[in-house]
Design an enzyme around this catalytic site. Structure first.
Site, PDB file in Angstrom:
ATOM      1  N   HIS A  95      13.275 -38.890  14.533  1.00 34.89           N
ATOM      2  CA  HIS A  95      12.619 -40.149  14.913  1.00 34.89           C
ATOM      3  C   HIS A  95      11.595 -40.544  13.855  1.00 34.89           C
ATOM      4  CE1 HIS A  95      10.606 -42.969  17.820  1.00 34.89           C
ATOM      5  NE2 HIS A  95       9.563 -42.644  17.076  1.00 34.89           N
ATOM      6  N   GLU A  96      10.777 -39.594  13.441  1.00 30.55           N
ATOM      7  CA  GLU A  96       9.735 -39.908  12.454  1.00 30.55           C
ATOM      8  C   GLU A  96      10.330 -40.185  11.078  1.00 30.55           C
ATOM      9  OE1 GLU A  96       6.798 -40.574  13.318  1.00 30.55           O
ATOM     10  OE2 GLU A  96       7.122 -39.929  15.381  1.00 30.55           O
TER      11      GLU A  96
ATOM     12  N   HIS B 298      11.280 -43.716  10.867  1.00 31.78           N
ATOM     13  CA  HIS B 298      10.137 -44.575  10.521  1.00 31.78           C
ATOM     14  C   HIS B 298       9.908 -44.590   9.007  1.00 31.78           C
ATOM     15  CE1 HIS B 298       8.834 -45.763  14.451  1.00 31.78           C
ATOM     16  NE2 HIS B 298       8.550 -44.538  14.858  1.00 31.78           N
TER      17      HIS B 298
ATOM     18  N   GLU C 182       9.938 -48.784  17.710  1.00 30.01           N
ATOM     19  CA  GLU C 182      10.077 -47.482  18.372  1.00 30.01           C
ATOM     20  C   GLU C 182      11.477 -47.321  18.956  1.00 30.01           C
ATOM     21  OE1 GLU C 182       8.092 -44.899  18.387  1.00 30.01           O
ATOM     22  OE2 GLU C 182       6.642 -45.968  17.146  1.00 30.01           O
TER      23      GLU C 182
END
Length: 287
Positions: free
Chosen positions: A127-128, A131, A203
């Site tokens: 997930h990070e 980003h 997100e």
């Protein structure tokens, strides 16, 4: 996301145009201040965030399992490996910081490493890394810039009102200051609503990318459930750690302070945990 960015551009262009009109012949000074502030924010925001988080860079010798996990996911995603840092905090969370992909820093807390199972940690790291790949930290810094500037201008306007109120014959300063305050407050509020909306969309996008990269939406959903429950419920986490974490709420995998009402949700940096879980569940069934 494109719609929100377009609306932000309209709001910012209108605010800057009105500000230039209000400054009159002094508008070049105002524009120079805006440009200088923007450059300062973009260049320093990442380092300041890492310092606020209390994280330090760790080597592969210090955290071999974490480095091996990041190496594997970066290879799968075809991206450069970011700097890895660990914060000695009991709050289980992670965030990606930095103004560009080449200068990105992936921060995880000790609480996260101790709370999650390996497949759950993989989902959070993915997930990070999403980003990082999409430059979300830089996008959100730029998107929030005029809102932050508007807040500062409003504070300066309040100071001018105070000075004008104490001095006689300076009523014109009060009138000008009130005009600046009204413009800044309106710009700040609209900017806040739009940037928080953009943050929530990004997100969702990071969750989707992580689920696609790992092929395991269920593990990411499990991690989200654990982290959200522990953070929102306290979970034995010291209050001082929670207060420090709150300063970087927008950057975290799961928010330290979650929205409790519809009105709060409009100003929330993250979607509700249930909304994220619902989407991950749909992805899991599709896969």
């Amino acid at each position: 996301m494109l719609s929100v960015m377009f609306l932000l551009g309209v709001v910012y262009a209108a605010a800057i145009l009105i500000l230039v009109r209000m400054l009159g012949r002094a508008w070049p000074i105002g524009v120079a201040v805006i440009v200088a502030f923007a450059a300062f924010q973009v260049l320093t925001s990442g380092r300041l965030a890492v310092r606020t988080m209390g994280a330090r860079e760790v080597t592969a010798a210090e955290e071999p399992e974490l480095h091996a996990l990041v190496d594997r996911l970066c290879a799968l995603g075809g991206m450069d490996k970011p700097t890895i840092a660990v914060a000695e905090s009991k709050v289980p969370n992670a965030c990606a910081l930095g103004r560009s992909k080449g200068s990105a820093t992936l921060c995880v807390t000790r609480g996260l490493l101790e709370t999650l199972e390996p497949n759950e940690l993989e989902g959070v790291i993915a997930h990070e890394l999403s980003h990082v790949a999409h430059g979300d930290a830089a996008v959100m810094t730029v998107a929030a810039f005029v809102g932050v500037l508007a807040g500062l201008v409003a504070r300066i306007g309040l100071r001018l009102v105070y000075i004008g109120g104490r001095a006689r014959g300076l009523w014109h300063i009060i009138v000008v200051a009130l005009g600046f305050i009204a413009l800044s407050a309106a710009t700040w509020f609209v900017s806040l609503v739009l940037t928080r909306s953009l943050s929530r969309y990004r997100e969702f996008a990071a969750d989707r990318s992580a689920a696609q990269l790992t092929g395991n939406p269920a593990a990411l959903a499990s991690a989200l459930t654990k982290v959200s429950a522990k953070v929102s419920g306290g979970g034995g986490i010291p209050q001082v750690d929670l207060r420090k974490a709150g300063a970087l709420n927008a950057f975290y995998f799961a928010p330290v302070s979650a929205a409790k009402t519809t009105a709060h949700h409009l100003l929330s940096t993250h979607p509700t945990t249930q909304a994220r879980l619902d989407r991950l569940l749909r992805m899991s069934s599709q896969l």
